[in-house]
Every structure is written in C-alpha cells, then in structure tokens.
Design an enzyme around this catalytic site. Structure first.
Site, PDB file in Angstrom:
ATOM      1  N   GLU A 145       0.874  -1.159   0.000  1.00  0.00           N
ATOM      2  CA  GLU A 145       0.000   0.000   0.000  1.00  0.00           C
ATOM      3  C   GLU A 145       0.915   1.213   0.000  1.00  0.00           C
ATOM      4  O   GLU A 145       1.514   1.542   1.021  1.00  0.00           O
ATOM      5  CB  GLU A 145      -0.899  -0.066   1.253  1.00  0.00           C
ATOM      6  CG  GLU A 145      -2.194   0.693   1.061  1.00  0.00           C
ATOM      7  CD  GLU A 145      -2.024   2.140   1.421  1.00  0.00           C
ATOM      8  OE1 GLU A 145      -1.722   2.933   0.507  1.00  0.00           O
ATOM      9  OE2 GLU A 145      -2.172   2.482   2.593  1.00  0.00           O
TER      10      GLU A 145
ATOM     11  N   CYS B 161      -1.912   8.891   2.422  1.00  0.00           N
ATOM     12  CA  CYS B 161      -1.811   8.361   1.053  1.00  0.00           C
ATOM     13  C   CYS B 161      -3.101   8.622   0.287  1.00  0.00           C
ATOM     14  O   CYS B 161      -3.076   8.884  -0.901  1.00  0.00           O
ATOM     15  CB  CYS B 161      -1.478   6.872   1.085  1.00  0.00           C
ATOM     16  SG  CYS B 161      -2.519   5.937   2.194  1.00  0.00           S
TER      17      CYS B 161
HETATM   18  P1  NDP Z   1       9.178   5.117   4.064  1.00  0.00           P
HETATM   19  O1  NDP Z   1       8.521   4.346   3.013  1.00  0.00           O
HETATM   20  O2  NDP Z   1      10.637   5.317   3.982  1.00  0.00           O
HETATM   21  O3  NDP Z   1       8.839   4.460   5.498  1.00  0.00           O
HETATM   22  C1  NDP Z   1       7.755   3.586   5.732  1.00  0.00           C
HETATM   23  C2  NDP Z   1       8.245   2.321   6.422  1.00  0.00           C
HETATM   24  O4  NDP Z   1       9.102   1.589   5.539  1.00  0.00           O
HETATM   25  C3  NDP Z   1       9.077   2.587   7.668  1.00  0.00           C
HETATM   26  O5  NDP Z   1       8.845   1.560   8.607  1.00  0.00           O
HETATM   27  C4  NDP Z   1      10.500   2.524   7.145  1.00  0.00           C
HETATM   28  O6  NDP Z   1      11.437   2.227   8.155  1.00  0.00           O
HETATM   29  C5  NDP Z   1      10.392   1.380   6.165  1.00  0.00           C
HETATM   30  N1  NDP Z   1      11.390   1.370   5.102  1.00  0.00           N
HETATM   31  C6  NDP Z   1      11.949   2.417   4.468  1.00  0.00           C
HETATM   32  N2  NDP Z   1      12.801   1.996   3.520  1.00  0.00           N
HETATM   33  C7  NDP Z   1      12.803   0.654   3.552  1.00  0.00           C
HETATM   34  C8  NDP Z   1      13.486  -0.364   2.835  1.00  0.00           C
HETATM   35  N3  NDP Z   1      14.339  -0.076   1.863  1.00  0.00           N
HETATM   36  N4  NDP Z   1      13.249  -1.648   3.150  1.00  0.00           N
HETATM   37  C9  NDP Z   1      12.373  -1.955   4.128  1.00  0.00           C
HETATM   38  N5  NDP Z   1      11.693  -1.047   4.847  1.00  0.00           N
HETATM   39  C10 NDP Z   1      11.902   0.248   4.569  1.00  0.00           C
HETATM   40  O7  NDP Z   1       8.468   6.518   4.144  1.00  0.00           O
HETATM   41  P2  NDP Z   1       9.047   7.899   4.723  1.00  0.00           P
HETATM   42  O8  NDP Z   1       8.665   7.928   6.128  1.00  0.00           O
HETATM   43  O9  NDP Z   1      10.482   8.129   4.438  1.00  0.00           O
HETATM   44  O10 NDP Z   1       8.200   8.926   3.852  1.00  0.00           O
HETATM   45  C11 NDP Z   1       8.643   9.240   2.535  1.00  0.00           C
HETATM   46  C12 NDP Z   1       7.487   9.331   1.577  1.00  0.00           C
HETATM   47  O11 NDP Z   1       6.810   8.082   1.523  1.00  0.00           O
HETATM   48  C13 NDP Z   1       6.405  10.311   1.975  1.00  0.00           C
HETATM   49  O12 NDP Z   1       6.736  11.596   1.616  1.00  0.00           O
HETATM   50  C14 NDP Z   1       5.230   9.748   1.239  1.00  0.00           C
HETATM   51  O13 NDP Z   1       5.280  10.175  -0.106  1.00  0.00           O
HETATM   52  C15 NDP Z   1       5.436   8.255   1.290  1.00  0.00           C
HETATM   53  N6  NDP Z   1       4.681   7.615   2.381  1.00  0.00           N
HETATM   54  C16 NDP Z   1       3.486   7.067   2.091  1.00  0.00           C
HETATM   55  C17 NDP Z   1       2.740   6.498   3.093  1.00  0.00           C
HETATM   56  C18 NDP Z   1       1.423   5.909   2.808  1.00  0.00           C
HETATM   57  O14 NDP Z   1       0.547   5.922   3.676  1.00  0.00           O
HETATM   58  N7  NDP Z   1       1.243   5.313   1.647  1.00  0.00           N
HETATM   59  C19 NDP Z   1       3.170   6.495   4.484  1.00  0.00           C
HETATM   60  C20 NDP Z   1       4.481   7.075   4.687  1.00  0.00           C
HETATM   61  C21 NDP Z   1       5.166   7.605   3.652  1.00  0.00           C
HETATM   62  P3  NDP Z   1      12.331   3.396   8.831  1.00  0.00           P
HETATM   63  O15 NDP Z   1      11.380   4.364   9.438  1.00  0.00           O
HETATM   64  O16 NDP Z   1      13.127   2.670   9.825  1.00  0.00           O
HETATM   65  O17 NDP Z   1      13.138   3.999   7.724  1.00  0.00           O
END
Ligand code: NDP
Length: 454
Positions: A228, A262
């Site tokens: 998602e 999102c």
């Molecule tokens: P991320 O996708 O980086 O973080 C979401 C989760 O994924 C966190 O638990 C993070 O861990 C983990 N994660 C990040 N990179 C990896 C990886 N390579 N492998 C496995 N797990 C990973 O989102 P951000 O918080 O950096 O936000 C950045 C952008 O993402 C936002 O600006 C938005 O556009 C989008 N976003 C969308 C969401 C939605 O609801 N669809 C929610 C959040 C973000 P950790 O925190 O330890 O890095």
C-alpha cells in the site's frame, strides 16, 4: 545506536529506545514460529474473545495514547483520538466477521465433496509507516490474527512508542506470547527478517522505494506481499455539485493528518462553469485553518512528522512555483522551532512541475480548470499512481463514467476517500497491489486449500 522519538512541534527529544539486536530478532522469530504452531489450531471463538478484549484495551487507553501519538508525530489530538477508536472498530469488525469471511467455499465437481478451505500461512511481517501509526498496524493485525496467522511489526523509526504500545494491546488483551511482536529495527534490518524461512509473507505501507525493496526481496524468496504505497488522488468537481459541501470535503480530504495521508486528495480538477466559485471558497477555507500546537482543541494543522518531510515538501512547492504554478495563499508566520508547513494551493501547475505528478505529503493542493469530465479524467489518470479518487456531481451519467474510467483502486462520490473495515482498500499502478480490510484483507495471507474427496 539508540533511536529517539522527536516532537515535531518543538524538536525536543521525547524518548530514546535501544534497538533490538540480532539475537533479540532471532528470539522473536523463533517465538513467532513456535506460537504459530499452536495459534493456528485455535477456534474463531477463542480468537474473537481476545480480539474483542483488544478493542476494549485500546478504548481504555485513548486518553493517554492519543496525546502521546500527537507528540510523537504531530497529528491534531482529535484526529489521534479518532484513529484509536477506529482501531477498536477494526478489531471488533474482524472478531465478528472473520469466521464468515473464511468459511469453506463449496464447489460442485465429480467428487463426492469438493471445496476451498481457508487456512493460515504463518508469521507475517508488517513494515509500517508513521502517518497513521496505530491504524495502519491494526488494519493488518486484526485480520491476520483472526485468520490464525501471527504478526511481526517493523514500525517506522520515529514512532517506536506507538509500536511498543501496540504490542502491549495484544499482551494485555490476553493473546498468547508470540502472537504479535514488535521488532525495534531500522529499515536495514528488514531484509534479514524477510529472508528468514519462518517468515511467510510481508505487507508494507509506505513509499514506493521501500515497497519496491520489500517486494523484490520477497519475490526472490517466493513470498507473497501486499503493498500500500503512495497516491496523488484526484478530486473532480462538476457543475451540478453542491459547491459549499464540495469545498468542505475538498479541504478535509487535503489536510487530514496535516496532509500526510496516502488517500488525501492532492490534485483538484474543477469544471470551468464553477471554477471561480470553487477556487475562491477553497482559498478562503484553507486560509482559515488554524495552525498550531497539535494538542490544542482548535488546531487543524500541526507540524509535519519529520524535518526531511517538511524540507522535501518545501522543495517540491518551490520547484513547482519556479516552473509556473501560481501559489494562491500567502505564507503566515510560523514558529521558529518545529517542522511546520502552512496550507497552500498551487494553481495551474505545468506538466513539468512536481505538483503535477509527484506525491505532495503535506497540506498543499494543486488545482486546475477543466472544460469537461473527460478532460478531468484524462488528467486524473495521467499519474503514475492510482490509489483513490473522488468526484462531486449529481449527474448519474457522470458518476457511471467516473466509476468506469478513473484508473484507481476506489472512487468516492460526493465524499472524500476514506478507509472502512467493511470495504476493501488498495490501489493500482505505483500505488501498490493487493487489498486490505473487508474479506479481501483477511484473505490476503491465506492458503486457499483445494479439497477434493472422491
Ligand atoms: P518510508 O517508506 O521510507 O517508510 C515507511 C516504512 O518503511 C518505515 O517503517 C520505514 O522504516 C520502512 N522502510 C523504508 N525503507 C525501507 C526499505 N528499503 N526496506 C524496508 N523497509 C523500509 O516513508 P518515509 O517515512 O520516508 O516517507 C517518505 C514518503 O513516503 C512520503 O513523503 C510519502 O510520499 C510516502 N509515504 C506514504 C505512506 C502511505 O501511507 N502510503 C506512508 C508514509 C510515507 P524506517 O522508518 O526505519 O526507515
């Protein structure tokens, strides 16, 4: 290295956590595997009693956990309270409906009996984001546990207090040890867990790059995933719409959760016949939103959750304005400390501007004038994403056309896109695949076993 939760309104450290070591993670995986062997044999009744109790535990903690959530990630307090109550709802929903969602499907064949039985598959890893730090987890955990799976949570590194509280919900509700465990690990620890043979599937809510990484590792290991990811949801306003209510819905859809959702509407297309009225009211409404302390009752907009998010959004807006988009709101003065971003509307961003094609994760709307529904739909579909979509109209043919032609996982008519335990939720294109919630959500991580008895 220890990990801190930082209050985005003040930049003060709230709490510091020690991450789990490799030994801790191995122990958690062993416990999950061991617990699954027993949990999969429990009845729906046993699971439902515990899930009902989980709902009660959440409700009993709203007064403590809602302000703590607001402090950890900046959400206005009323929205934090609403989020926790919705988590109790999803627990009760699956407590009540899991058995029916998973009942055998009888199929007539030449055999004396043939049917599909829905069996659990094992420990599932959930990689979750900070924006709805409880809801995103419970909408995975409630169906997963009711199906007989066990859960492992890798939460975002800025909301570890929420992550530990969620583990407590299941412990206090009386779920056996190992049914649901929080792993305090960073994103660099995810691959190791995904490749462990005891972990059978993964779900991720978050950004595209994080989703692509989890999906490719899981693909390499032949493990199913649900993703998602982001969205740039379109919101179309046609001449027959009630403009006052369309504006109210548009503002709510754009700024919910400080714009960090999102399924927030991000690209607005208003028909030329009502464009000026819609735009002027939209501007007035966005201007009137109270920015401030997320814990204050009248706050509508708090800070963004992290400095990087605020800086990225500011860069996207600056680049869009440089490319020719017209900002319709002046920036008010904002506190020196904290990661604030004031609401903004960008008018007529050109194709080259980030506002036209990137996800803007904050209270910034992009607005265009269109001359027909087909133009609005073409523009709406001209996006790498396809999560939700909204249209405001009372014309039946326009509603049918929007349902048929908007390339998105959902279309909401005269309403903002919202998740509901009773409705499937998910996207197409770069917004991900698979569905959460409703019967789809509980069947996401299931062995649909074919049974044929001669
Ligand atoms: P991320 O996708 O980086 O973080 C979401 C989760 O994924 C966190 O638990 C993070 O861990 C983990 N994660 C990040 N990179 C990896 C990886 N390579 N492998 C496995 N797990 C990973 O989102 P951000 O918080 O950096 O936000 C950045 C952008 O993402 C936002 O600006 C938005 O556009 C989008 N976003 C969308 C969401 C939605 O609801 N669809 C929610 C959040 C973000 P950790 O925190 O330890 O890095």
């Amino acid at each position: 290295m220890s990990v801190s939760s930082i209050n985005p309104a003040t930049e003060e450290i709230i709490e510091t956590f020690e991450p789990h070591s490799q030994v801790d993670v191995d122990a958690a995986l062993a416990k999950a595997d061991e617990r699954y062997a027993h949990w999969r044999l429990t009845s729906f009744d046993e699971r439902a009693k515990l899930m009902e109790k989980a709902a009660e535990v959440i409700e009993s903690r709203v007064d403590d956990w809602a302000p703590a959530m607001s402090r950890e990630m900046g959400k206005p307090l009323a929205q934090a309270e609403g989020e926790l109550k919705k988590c109790a709802w999803v627990c009760r929903h699956y407590a009540e409906h899991a058995e029916a969602y998973l009942e055998d499907e009888k199929i007539k064949t030449d055999a004396s009996q043939s049917f599909v039985r829905h069996l659990p598959i094992g420990p599932v890893l959930a990689v979750m984001p900070w924006n709805f730090p409880y809801w995103q987890v419970f909408r995975f955990a409630a169906p997963a546990l009711m199906a007989g799976n066990v859960g492992l949570l890798k939460h975002a590194s800025n909301v570890w207090r929420c992550a530990l509280n969620i583990e407590d919900v299941f412990r206090e509700a009386g779920f056996p040890d190992g049914c649901f465990q929080t792993l305090l690990i960073g994103s660099d620890g995810v691959e190791n867990v995904l490749r462990d043979r005891r972990v059978r599937a993964a779900t991720l809510t978050g950004s595209g790059p994080a989703g692509a990484s989890v999906a490719s590792i899981s693909g390499d290991e032949i493990k199913p995933t649900v993703l998602e990811l982001g969205g740039t949801d379109a919101f179309i306003v046609m001449p027959s719409a009630n403009i006052e209510s369309a504006v109210e819905t548009a503002i709510d859809a754009r700024v919910q959760n400080n714009g960090q959702s999102c399924i927030a509407a991000k690209r607005f297309f208003a028909h030329e016949d009502i464009y000026d009225e819609f735009r002027d009211r939209f501007v007035e409404g966005m201007k009137a939103l109270k920015i401030g302390d997320p814990l204050a009752d009248d706050t509508k907009i708090g800070p963004l959750a992290m400095k990087s998010l605020r800086d990225d959004l500011a860069e996207q807006v600056d680049k869009s304005v440089a490319a020719g988009a017209k900002p319709l709101l002046e920036t008010p003065s904002l506190p020196d400390k904290g990661w604030w971003y004031a609401p903004q509307i960008l008018e007529e961003a050109p194709e080259s501007a980030p506002a036209a094609h990137e996800e803007m994760f904050g209270p910034v709307a992009s607005l265009w004038k269109v001359s027909s529904l087909s133009q609005a739909i073409d523009r709406a579909n001209d996006s790498p994403f396809g999560l939700g979509s909204s249209i405001c109209t009372t014309e039946k043919t326009e509603i049918e056309t929007a349902i048929r032609d908007l390339d998105a996982g959902s279309t909401f008519v005269n309403a903002k896109v919202a998740s509901d335990p009773r409705l499937p939720f998910g996207g197409v294109k770069s917004s991900g695949y698979g569905r959460e919630l409703a019967s789809d959500g509980i069947r996401a991580f299931i062995n649909r076993k074919t049974v044929s008895i001669a």
